[in-house]
Design a protein around this motif. Structure first.
Motif, PDB file in Angstrom:
ATOM      1  N   ILE A  99       0.821  -1.228   0.000  1.00 35.16           N
ATOM      2  CA  ILE A  99       0.000   0.000   0.000  1.00 35.16           C
ATOM      3  C   ILE A  99       0.851   1.274   0.000  1.00 35.16           C
ATOM      4  N   THR A 100       2.149   1.148   0.248  1.00 35.21           N
ATOM      5  CA  THR A 100       2.982   2.354   0.207  1.00 35.21           C
ATOM      6  C   THR A 100       3.506   2.630  -1.210  1.00 35.21           C
ATOM      7  N   ASP A 101       3.244   1.715  -2.135  1.00 37.06           N
ATOM      8  CA  ASP A 101       3.733   1.866  -3.511  1.00 37.06           C
ATOM      9  C   ASP A 101       2.696   2.665  -4.311  1.00 37.06           C
ATOM     10  N   GLU A 102       2.933   3.978  -4.374  1.00 38.81           N
ATOM     11  CA  GLU A 102       1.926   4.900  -4.902  1.00 38.81           C
ATOM     12  C   GLU A 102       1.551   4.588  -6.355  1.00 38.81           C
ATOM     13  N   LYS A 103       2.588   4.337  -7.167  1.00 41.36           N
ATOM     14  CA  LYS A 103       2.329   4.105  -8.598  1.00 41.36           C
ATOM     15  C   LYS A 103       1.452   2.857  -8.784  1.00 41.36           C
ATOM     16  N   PHE A 104       1.816   1.819  -8.042  1.00 45.75           N
ATOM     17  CA  PHE A 104       1.083   0.559  -8.155  1.00 45.75           C
ATOM     18  C   PHE A 104      -0.371   0.717  -7.653  1.00 45.75           C
ATOM     19  N   ILE A 105      -0.517   1.390  -6.527  1.00 47.19           N
ATOM     20  CA  ILE A 105      -1.865   1.554  -5.964  1.00 47.19           C
ATOM     21  C   ILE A 105      -2.734   2.390  -6.904  1.00 47.19           C
ATOM     22  N   ASN A 106      -2.169   3.477  -7.439  1.00 42.03           N
ATOM     23  CA  ASN A 106      -2.947   4.281  -8.398  1.00 42.03           C
ATOM     24  C   ASN A 106      -3.360   3.434  -9.593  1.00 42.03           C
ATOM     25  N   SER A 107      -2.434   2.574 -10.050  1.00 43.29           N
ATOM     26  CA  SER A 107      -2.735   1.782 -11.252  1.00 43.29           C
ATOM     27  C   SER A 107      -3.862   0.776 -10.982  1.00 43.29           C
ATOM     28  N   ILE A 108      -3.883   0.176  -9.790  1.00 41.59           N
ATOM     29  CA  ILE A 108      -4.977  -0.804  -9.575  1.00 41.59           C
ATOM     30  C   ILE A 108      -6.326  -0.087  -9.386  1.00 41.59           C
ATOM     31  N   PHE A 109      -6.316   1.101  -8.816  1.00 45.37           N
ATOM     32  CA  PHE A 109      -7.585   1.852  -8.723  1.00 45.37           C
ATOM     33  C   PHE A 109      -8.076   2.216 -10.129  1.00 45.37           C
ATOM     34  N   GLU A 110      -7.137   2.577 -11.006  1.00 47.99           N
ATOM     35  CA  GLU A 110      -7.528   2.919 -12.381  1.00 47.99           C
ATOM     36  C   GLU A 110      -8.082   1.699 -13.102  1.00 47.99           C
TER      37      GLU A 110
ATOM     38  N   LEU B  59      -5.932   6.711   0.435  1.00 48.64           N
ATOM     39  CA  LEU B  59      -6.904   7.810   0.449  1.00 48.64           C
ATOM     40  C   LEU B  59      -6.788   8.637  -0.837  1.00 48.64           C
ATOM     41  N   ASN B  60      -5.547   8.933  -1.233  1.00 46.40           N
ATOM     42  CA  ASN B  60      -5.348   9.731  -2.448  1.00 46.40           C
ATOM     43  C   ASN B  60      -5.846   8.998  -3.677  1.00 46.40           C
ATOM     44  N   ALA B  61      -5.564   7.686  -3.734  1.00 44.11           N
ATOM     45  CA  ALA B  61      -5.982   6.904  -4.904  1.00 44.11           C
ATOM     46  C   ALA B  61      -7.511   6.855  -4.962  1.00 44.11           C
ATOM     47  N   PHE B  62      -8.150   6.664  -3.816  1.00 45.55           N
ATOM     48  CA  PHE B  62      -9.621   6.602  -3.737  1.00 45.55           C
ATOM     49  C   PHE B  62     -10.211   7.926  -4.211  1.00 45.55           C
ATOM     50  N   LYS B  63      -9.625   9.017  -3.713  1.00 46.80           N
ATOM     51  CA  LYS B  63     -10.121  10.359  -4.032  1.00 46.80           C
ATOM     52  C   LYS B  63      -9.956  10.645  -5.526  1.00 46.80           C
ATOM     53  N   SER B  64      -8.773  10.353  -6.085  1.00 48.19           N
ATOM     54  CA  SER B  64      -8.594  10.696  -7.510  1.00 48.19           C
ATOM     55  C   SER B  64      -9.398   9.772  -8.412  1.00 48.19           C
ATOM     56  N   CYS B  65      -9.580   8.527  -7.994  1.00 51.47           N
ATOM     57  CA  CYS B  65     -10.316   7.584  -8.834  1.00 51.47           C
ATOM     58  C   CYS B  65     -11.735   8.090  -9.106  1.00 51.47           C
ATOM     59  N   TRP B  66     -12.336   8.707  -8.097  1.00 52.69           N
ATOM     60  CA  TRP B  66     -13.733   9.138  -8.248  1.00 52.69           C
ATOM     61  C   TRP B  66     -13.860  10.642  -8.502  1.00 52.69           C
ATOM     62  N   SER B  67     -12.700  11.303  -8.721  1.00 59.87           N
ATOM     63  CA  SER B  67     -12.679  12.748  -8.992  1.00 59.87           C
ATOM     64  C   SER B  67     -13.600  13.500  -8.048  1.00 59.87           C
ATOM     65  N   GLU B  68     -13.636  13.043  -6.818  1.00 51.52           N
ATOM     66  CA  GLU B  68     -14.425  13.674  -5.760  1.00 51.52           C
ATOM     67  C   GLU B  68     -15.937  13.555  -5.997  1.00 51.52           C
ATOM     68  N   ARG B  69     -16.378  12.714  -6.946  1.00 51.74           N
ATOM     69  CA  ARG B  69     -17.822  12.418  -7.066  1.00 51.74           C
ATOM     70  C   ARG B  69     -18.015  11.039  -6.447  1.00 51.74           C
ATOM     71  N   PHE B  70     -18.523  11.060  -5.212  1.00 53.01           N
ATOM     72  CA  PHE B  70     -18.393   9.863  -4.381  1.00 53.01           C
ATOM     73  C   PHE B  70     -19.698   9.067  -4.198  1.00 53.01           C
ATOM     74  N   ASP B  71     -20.699   9.265  -5.062  1.00 53.81           N
ATOM     75  CA  ASP B  71     -21.986   8.590  -4.847  1.00 53.81           C
ATOM     76  C   ASP B  71     -21.833   7.079  -4.697  1.00 53.81           C
ATOM     77  N   GLY B  72     -22.352   6.530  -3.616  1.00 53.36           N
ATOM     78  CA  GLY B  72     -22.326   5.076  -3.417  1.00 53.36           C
ATOM     79  C   GLY B  72     -20.946   4.531  -3.069  1.00 53.36           C
ATOM     80  N   LYS B  73     -19.992   5.413  -2.810  1.00 56.94           N
ATOM     81  CA  LYS B  73     -18.643   4.947  -2.517  1.00 56.94           C
ATOM     82  C   LYS B  73     -18.397   4.993  -1.003  1.00 56.94           C
TER      83      LYS B  73
END
Ligand code: NAD
Ligand code: TYD
Length: 351
Positions: A64-75, A113-127
């Motif tokens: 979970i500390t690997d930012e690039k990897f975590i961002n990629s799996i959220f994408e 938290l950052n990956a979650f936030k960027s994945c949904w571009s702050e539109r969080f309905d049902g998340k």
């Protein structure tokens, strides 16, 4: 089957996480459960062999500390919800190596938290971002009183300070970015699949091997114990019915002084192992105290009880018997996790 939710569970190969993964995979065939785990010394895929081929389950090995990897799996997967359990979790290890706790528990949580936030571009309905925490963030109690959801944070160990910090960041993301979250703070868990560095499995393992039972200080420290499967049920309830932005305390209504607990465990083990009554108690050895040792933890779990109808399902004695049986019937699991680096850890901690 139409998949209703994609749920990322972090730390799902660990003790509590594996029980949560199993519960969700079996109970919700229309959810897809992604288990993300770095498989540190505490992570063990043997905990999940019964569900590893389920069609609604995917294991992802990663840190979970690997930012690039975590961002990629959220994408890639666009998880709807996160249940975040991955952590360094043992107080004694945090005293020896605090930085590892800051890395995983604080930075790792921030990366998620950052990956979650960027994945949904702050539109969080049902998340939902569900953060699993501990009662240790509240610090220590004296002889009386209980931790409630409004008790101030006052952590004393590097472990509890790192968990407190991660709780604050989750809350801050809720306030600042309207990120939907819920937090629960639970008391000491016990049960099958717990790594034998924590009190109960360590002592079960030592009793089996006729080894000393190292009780810290005078043994008059108190913890509130909860059976792990009851914690998993509480997590399921909070995930589905908890109010956004709230904290729930989870506890066993079950306070024990360490020395009394150890004596009960010895008694039950003598029976299970057909040993002479009183023989395991002779292994009790009082050793040097843990620095900054919190005197007492005790949870007021009335909020989750009243609002969500949760209560523990087993008594402590029943839970302990089930736990002992599991360890006695899973010698292979115990041998695997106590070979190799465990021996070095044990030597460093207890010699
Ligand atoms: P555990 O140590 O058994 O498991 C932790 C899991 O996280 C392991 O599978 C490990 O491989 C994984 N992990 C560790 N670092 C990682 C990283 N950087 N990236 C990805 N995965 C990583 O812990 P546990 O006892 O199951 O606790 C789970 C959660 O519950 C923790 O957040 C802990 O603070 C909390 N909690 C535990 C208790 C308890 O009594 N054990 C009580 C209350 C709350
Ligand atoms: P532990 O299982 O490490 O959980 P926590 O520190 O998170 O509460 O310890 C539970 C209690 O048992 C705690 O008061 C410390 C004590 N303890 C011992 O006396 N000897 C041991 O070898 C261990 C691991 C713990």
């Amino acid at each position: 089957m139409v998949i209703k939710k994609k749920v990322l569970i972090t730390g799902g190969a660990g003790f509590i996480g594996s029980h949560v993964v199993r519960l969700f995979v079996n109970k919700y065939p229309d959810y897809h459960i992604y288990n993300l785990d770095a498989l540190t010394y505490a992570g063990n895929l043997e905990n999940l062999t019964d569900i590893e081929n389920a069609p609604n389950y995917t294991f992802i090995k990663g840190d979970i500390t690997d930012e690039k990897f975590i961002n990629s799996i959220f994408e890639t997967y666009k998880f709807d919800c996160v249940i975040h359990l991955a952590a360094e979790s043992h107080v004694d290890r945090s005293i020896k190596n605090p930085l590892a706790f800051v890395k995983t528990n604080v930075i790792g949580t921030m990366v998620l938290l950052n990956a979650f936030k960027s994945c949904w571009s702050e539109r969080f309905d049902g998340k939902l971002f569900y953060h699993i925490s501990t009662d240790e963030v509240y610090g220590t109690l004296g002889q009386t009183g209980l931790f409630t959801e409004s008790t101030s944070y006052d952590p004393n160990s590097p472990y509890s300070a790192s968990k407190a910090s991660s709780d604050h960041f989750v809350r801050a993301y809720g306030e600042t970015y309207n990120m939907p979250y819920v937090i629960s703070n639970c008391s000491n868990n016990y049960g099958q699949n717990q790594f034998p560095e924590k009190l109960i499995p360590l002592f079960i393992n030592n009793i089996i091997d006729h080894k000393d039972l190292p009780v810290y200080g005078d043994g008059n420290y108190t913890r509130d114990w909860l059976y792990v499967k009851d914690h998993a049920v509480a997590i399921d309830l909070i995930f589905h019915k908890g109010k956004l932005g709230e904290t729930y305390n989870i506890g066993g209504f079950n306070e024990w002084k360490n020395i009394d607990l150890v004596r009960l465990l010895c008694k039950l083990m003598d029976v299970k192992l057909n040993r002479e009554e009183g023989s395991s108690e002779q292994l009790i050895t009082f050793v040097k105290d843990r620095p900054g040792h919190d005197l007492r933890y005790a949870i007021d779990a009335s909020k989750i009880n009243k609002e969500l109808g949760w209560e523990p399902s087993v008594t402590f004695e029943e839970g302990l018997k089930k736990t002992i049986d599991w360890y006695l019937n899973n010698e292979h699991w115990l041998n695997n996790v106590t070979s190799g680096s465990y021996k070095l850890y044990y030597q460093n901690q207890y010699s």
